[in-house]
Design an enzyme around this catalytic site. Structure first.
Site, mmCIF file in Angstrom:
data_model
loop_
_atom_site.group_PDB
_atom_site.id
_atom_site.type_symbol
_atom_site.label_atom_id
_atom_site.label_comp_id
_atom_site.label_asym_id
_atom_site.label_seq_id
_atom_site.Cartn_x
_atom_site.Cartn_y
_atom_site.Cartn_z
ATOM 1 N N ALA A 28 43.786 34.542 16.771
ATOM 2 C CA ALA A 28 43.567 36.135 16.807
ATOM 3 C C ALA A 28 43.367 35.806 15.634
ATOM 4 O O ALA A 28 43.807 37.643 15.242
ATOM 5 C CB ALA A 28 45.024 36.285 17.235
ATOM 6 N N ARG A 49 25.964 31.687 8.118
ATOM 7 C CA ARG A 49 27.456 31.186 9.070
ATOM 8 C C ARG A 49 27.095 29.168 9.332
ATOM 9 O O ARG A 49 26.050 29.390 10.025
ATOM 10 C CB ARG A 49 27.168 32.261 10.781
ATOM 11 C CG ARG A 49 28.631 31.738 11.449
ATOM 12 C CD ARG A 49 28.417 33.139 12.542
ATOM 13 N NE ARG A 49 29.403 32.722 13.741
ATOM 14 C CZ ARG A 49 30.599 32.440 13.260
ATOM 15 N NH1 ARG A 49 31.303 33.320 12.695
ATOM 16 N NH2 ARG A 49 31.667 32.118 14.366
ATOM 17 N N THR A 60 34.045 29.666 3.647
ATOM 18 C CA THR A 60 34.885 29.938 4.932
ATOM 19 C C THR A 60 33.684 31.097 5.905
ATOM 20 O O THR A 60 33.492 32.379 5.460
ATOM 21 C CB THR A 60 35.659 30.382 5.127
ATOM 22 O OG1 THR A 60 36.622 30.961 5.794
ATOM 23 C CG2 THR A 60 35.819 31.460 3.548
ATOM 24 N N ASN A 61 33.673 31.303 6.944
ATOM 25 C CA ASN A 61 33.369 31.582 8.186
ATOM 26 C C ASN A 61 34.718 32.382 8.522
ATOM 27 O O ASN A 61 35.732 32.666 8.734
ATOM 28 C CB ASN A 61 32.781 30.918 10.019
ATOM 29 C CG ASN A 61 31.877 30.298 9.406
ATOM 30 O OD1 ASN A 61 30.975 30.175 8.138
ATOM 31 N ND2 ASN A 61 31.092 29.779 10.689
ATOM 32 N N ASP A 82 36.714 24.267 4.228
ATOM 33 C CA ASP A 82 36.891 24.747 4.975
ATOM 34 C C ASP A 82 38.187 25.717 4.754
ATOM 35 O O ASP A 82 38.646 25.138 4.223
ATOM 36 C CB ASP A 82 36.773 24.850 5.982
ATOM 37 C CG ASP A 82 36.700 25.796 7.238
ATOM 38 O OD1 ASP A 82 36.706 26.878 7.170
ATOM 39 O OD2 ASP A 82 37.604 25.805 8.658
ATOM 40 N N ASP A 89 40.159 27.898 6.192
ATOM 41 C CA ASP A 89 41.589 28.244 7.774
ATOM 42 C C ASP A 89 41.455 26.748 8.784
ATOM 43 O O ASP A 89 40.466 26.331 8.792
ATOM 44 C CB ASP A 89 40.701 29.885 8.772
ATOM 45 C CG ASP A 89 40.657 31.007 8.098
ATOM 46 O OD1 ASP A 89 41.589 31.533 7.226
ATOM 47 O OD2 ASP A 89 40.126 31.614 8.613
#
Length: 185
Positions: free
Chosen positions: A22, A104, A54-55, A11, A13
């Site tokens: 944010a 997703r 990654t989403n 992944d 983030d």
């Protein structure tokens, strides 16, 4: 051909770079964990193929463009390559949670895209590393060994304790990488 046990899917983030509620909307906001960049290079040097799933729903939400995302990913690749590593493929989902796409996470679409791109018969036995339950679920769906890291949202995910029965847990990507490389898997 890539052997499944030699594929590590990450992944982004919270695993490779700092996460933000944010959203990471620009190259200036994309701040990698230095130990993650060196860990990716270490994996590559040890004979592992590294890919990213990654989403990125910030695109659907209008927070940033695909061009901005590519700028972040180009920087990531540049940093990894400067340390002697390589990222074989970056798969991303630009859709929002209500778009009913198949890519997703926790759905396996991104991982299947990686499988197709790398011309693999199966992902069973590969490694999926993430900081959220949806990463773990996506990996388990295609037969990956799953790993939760405590960076990003990982400590909160671990505290909930739901759905992690099969997952290994490490403090960060560097600790997992040391374990994987030392174990000669």
């Amino acid at each position: 051909m890539i052997q499944p046990n030699k594929l590590v899917i990450l992944d982004r983030d919270g695993v490779i770079n700092h996460d933000s509620d944010a959203y990471i909307k620009s190259l200036a906001e994309w701040i990698p964990y230095p130990s993650s960049i060196s860990a990716i290079a270490q994996l590559a040097k040890a004979g592992f193929t590294v890919a990213i799933a990654t989403n990125q729903s910030g695109i659907a939400r209008g927070y940033y463009t695909e061009a901005t995302l590519h700028t972040m990913h180009n920087q990531l690749s540049t940093l990894v390559e400067a340390q002697g590593g390589h990222i074989a493929h970056i798969a991303y989902c630009p859709h929002g949670p209500d778009d009913q796409c198949q890519c997703r996470k926790p759905l396996p679409g991104l991982l299947l895209q990686i499988q197709h791109q790398l011309e693999m018969d199966s992902l069973a036995g590969s490694w999926m590393i993430g900081d959220s339950l949806r990463d773990i679920q996506a990996g388990e769906c295609v037969g990956c060994h799953t790993v939760l890291v405590r960076t990003g949202k990982g400590a909160n995910t671990e505290a909930k304790g739901i759905g992690l029965e099969k997952a290994l847990i490490f403090n960060d990507l560097a600790e997992f990488t040391d374990w994987l490389c030392d174990a000669g898997r």
